[in-house]
Design a protein around this motif. Structure first.
Motif, short mmCIF file in Angstrom:
data_model
loop_
_atom_site.label_atom_id
_atom_site.label_comp_id
_atom_site.label_asym_id
_atom_site.label_seq_id
_atom_site.Cartn_x
_atom_site.Cartn_y
_atom_site.Cartn_z
N VAL A 1 0.84 -1.21 0.00
CA VAL A 1 0.00 0.00 0.00
C VAL A 1 0.87 1.25 0.00
CG1 VAL A 1 -1.64 1.34 1.38
CG2 VAL A 1 -1.96 -1.14 1.12
N PHE B 1 3.13 1.63 -3.47
CA PHE B 1 2.43 1.90 -4.73
C PHE B 1 1.31 2.93 -4.58
CE2 PHE B 1 3.75 -2.64 -5.75
CZ PHE B 1 4.86 -2.24 -6.47
N GLY B 2 1.05 3.38 -3.36
CA GLY B 2 0.04 4.40 -3.14
C GLY B 2 -1.36 3.97 -3.52
N VAL B 3 -1.72 2.72 -3.18
CA VAL B 3 -3.05 2.19 -3.49
C VAL B 3 -3.79 1.90 -2.19
CG1 VAL B 3 -2.33 1.20 -5.69
CG2 VAL B 3 -2.16 -0.18 -3.61
N SER B 4 -5.08 1.63 -2.31
CA SER B 4 -5.87 1.29 -1.12
C SER B 4 -5.52 -0.12 -0.65
CB SER B 4 -7.36 1.36 -1.44
OG SER B 4 -7.73 0.35 -2.35
N GLU B 5 -5.88 -0.43 0.57
CA GLU B 5 -5.61 -1.77 1.09
C GLU B 5 -6.39 -2.82 0.34
OE1 GLU B 5 -5.38 -4.12 5.37
OE2 GLU B 5 -5.55 -1.95 5.30
N VAL C 1 -7.11 -2.85 -2.83
CA VAL C 1 -6.38 -3.15 -4.08
C VAL C 1 -5.17 -4.03 -3.78
CG1 VAL C 1 -5.04 -2.18 -5.97
CG2 VAL C 1 -7.19 -1.10 -5.27
N ALA C 2 -4.47 -3.74 -2.71
CA ALA C 2 -3.31 -4.55 -2.34
C ALA C 2 -3.72 -5.98 -2.00
CB ALA C 2 -2.57 -3.91 -1.17
N ASN D 1 4.91 -1.36 -10.38
CA ASN D 1 3.55 -0.83 -10.19
C ASN D 1 2.63 -1.96 -9.76
OD1 ASN D 1 2.47 -2.13 -12.72
ND2 ASN D 1 3.98 -0.75 -13.64
N ILE D 2 1.47 -1.61 -9.28
CA ILE D 2 0.54 -2.60 -8.73
C ILE D 2 -0.01 -3.52 -9.80
CG2 ILE D 2 -1.47 -1.10 -8.93
CD1 ILE D 2 -0.69 -3.59 -6.06
#
Length: 595
Positions: free
Chosen positions: A146, A149-153, A155-156, A206-207
């Motif tokens: 998280v 990559f600056g994503v929500s949990e 998405v992770a 990246n994610i």
């Protein structure tokens, strides 16, 4: 004695009775029904109800690939000549010869030394462990993904979800391929693909790269999970399988419990990317072991290669296997492999409710990967490594149940004798009815000892009864489906695997929200009540299972119990209105016993 004759349980030769304990293999005359192309086979494996009980069913034989008239005794019988003759062709000269194993054939996996069979067993069991370990080792440091990559949990967490979805999709592909090409090539190619695609996850920038790599890995890693049970059945005779199967059955549950333990300390020390590197190292080791040290074990594939070699060496094209002459049309095979599981899932109450119960258990296991960090890291302030230690009681529970598994098998053998060799499928539910209570018991303990102010002992020890109940429930469910659906069992098991994997993949996405909304105690209590409600399922089938099977379109309803009793006791053939069908039952009795 005709060298082309097949073994029978007893016969006479020269007017003398043959002793059952005689070490010399005896044979009785047989005309393979498959080569006569008679459509009267009572064990027909088409889309019809199972009206004939196969006393020695082996779900690992290619029922779905071969036609209903195929002579599957070719794969389970050792003949002195190494072949079973077919009928004389219309030209009066040619005669098919089904290639079989020879007595004490070194190429028959069941004749390998016990030490080597144990080596192969441990290799495939460790492979199964590594696959299960791979599904959970990344869970301790979802936060690291998280942050980087600056994503929500949510998405992770897809890195877990997509991996487990692969467990549901892969078997629909690899199970039919293994029946055509054998086990070894499927093991080797899928594990190699899995090893290669761990690397993009470890170095992902990246994610999207991470998620695609995990999805491919999930599909590829599903193959070993699909094939391991069949490999053990290839290696061990039915009376020898108890301990090897117990070792295998524990691996899929110990792996997910050990994953957070290893991953927790490793992520604390080296970051989330090292979770993928350790995953890569272990996967590469088992790929090398299973690809280069474990030979092909699937009898149809071994005999197909032998038949091809005989045709080449002798120039006699009559050396064949059932794979050559009785394979179903491609379209029919695709319908059986791709559509039949869902026909059973949504059209059969037994398959639907058993699959529902197994989905609840599988979802519970993957919920823990999110719930434990919530309870121990957020609630008590523990590190990821210390939180991983909390999975130890769960793993110990699994090991204890695996140790007890042979006792359950011995109890079932006594029940077989008590029912004169014809136990109803519902007897498989006894361990399920006894062990189903352990799951809600553990969840209630976990729920009401999870207050942040309380010591870790309560919620950690709550995992022990849950782990203890898992194996008994899974094994009982699998055995019940096999006994109830006979030659349709592979499709029933595929349906269960597919739906449970999709549910297990989905639950991780809403577990955190559920605990945030309901609180630590009531979120776990909700799970406990759901598992408690599921306890009614085995009792429902214990009472009404026989009636449900009688009305089922596919399940075995017990129609032939009285007729088959004498044959199962080895005192003679089944007496039917049509004497010509007796041959088919004698052929059916040569199958390997249930795993």
């Amino acid at each position: 004695m005709d060298p082309y004759e097949m073994p029978s349980s007893s016969s006479t030769e020269g007017g003398e009775s043959i002793d059952r304990n005689d070490t010399q293999v005896k044979y009785g005359s047989i005309v393979p029904a498959s080569l006569a192309r008679r459509p009267s086979n009572p064990l027909n494996r088409s889309a019809t109800k199972e009206t004939i009980r196969d006393p020695n069913l082996d779900v690992n034989l290619p029922y779905r690939t071969l036609s209903g008239d195929a002579n599957l005794s070719e794969f389970t019988t050792e003949t002195a000549a190494g072949e079973i003759p077919g009928p004389i062709a219309p030209d009066g000269q040619n005669r098919y010869k089904l290639v079989t194993f020879l007595p004490n054939d070194p190429e028959n996996p069941k004749n390998w030394s016990k030490a080597y069979k144990w080596y192969c067993t441990m290799v495939v069991a460790v492979t199964c462990f590594v696959v299960a370990f791979s599904s959970s080792v990344v869970t301790p440091d979802i936060v690291g993904v998280v942050d980087e990559f600056g994503v929500s949990e949510e998405v992770a967490l897809l890195s877990i979800t997509l991996f487990v979805v692969g467990f549901g999709v892969g078997p629909m592909i690899f199970a039919p391929l293994s029946e055509v090409y054998g086990r070894r090539i499927i093991y080797g190619t899928t594990l190699l693909v899995a090893v290669v695609f761990i690397i993009p996850g470890a170095v992902a920038k990246n994610i999207a790269t991470l998620l695609v790599a995990r999805a491919i890995d999930g599909i590829a890693f599903s193959a070993p999970m699909t094939l391991v049970g069949g490999t053990l059945a290839d290696l061990w005779r039915s009376e020898e399988r108890g301990i090897p199967m117990a070792a295998f059955s524990a691996a899929p549950f110990i792996g997910p419990a050990v994953g957070p333990l290893v991953g927790g300390f490793l992520s604390d020390a080296a970051g989330w990317r090292w979770l993928y590197w350790i995953h890569l190292i272990l996967a590469f080791v088992v790929w090398v072991l299973i690809t280069f040290t474990v030979p092909e074990t699937y009898a149809p594939t071994i005999l197909a290669k032998r038949a091809k070699k005989l045709r080449k060496e002798t120039g006699d094209m009559n050396h064949v296997t059932e794979e050559d002459i009785d394979k179903r049309p491609f379209g029919e095979r695709m319908r059986i492999f791709m559509i039949r599981p869902f026909q059973l899932l949504f059209g059969e109450l037994i398959v639907f409710l058993i699959s529902l119960y197994m989905s609840v258990l599988y979802g519970l296991l993957y919920m823990f990967f999110v719930a434990f960090p919530i309870i121990f890291q957020q609630g008590k302030g523990y590190s990821a490594g210390i939180t991983g230690l909390m999975f130890i009681p769960l793993a110990v529970g699994v090991v204890c149940s695996a140790v007890c598994a042979p006792l359950v098998n011995n109890h079932y053998r006594k029940l077989i004798a008590k029912h004169n060799g014809l136990p109803p499928p519902e007897l498989r539910l006894i361990p399920m009815m006894a062990s189903c209570w352990f799951i809600p018991m553990g969840l209630f303990i976990f729920a009401w000892t999870s207050y942040p102010r309380l010591i870790w002992v309560g919620p950690a020890l709550g995992g022990f009864p849950i782990g203890f109940g898992f194996i008994f429930l899974y094994n009982s469910a699998n055995n019940y489906l096999v006994d109830a659906y006979q030659h349709q069992a592979a499709s029933a098991l595929a349906a269960k695997t597919c739906i449970r994997s999709f549910w297990g993949a989905g639950v991780v996405l809403f577990t955190e929200q559920m605990y945030a909304r309901l609180g630590y105690e009531w979120a776990s209590t909700l799970l406990a009540f759901i598992s408690l409600a599921c306890c009614a399922i085995p009792f429902l089938f214990w009472v009404y299972g026989a009636k449900i099977r009688e009305r089922s379109r596919y399940a075995y309803g017990g129609e032939d119990n009285e007729k088959i009793a004498n044959a199962s006791e080895g005192v003679g053939p089944v007496v039917r209105e049509d004497d010509e069908e007796d041959q088919d039952l004698r052929r059916a009795r040569s199958y390997v016993s249930n795993p």
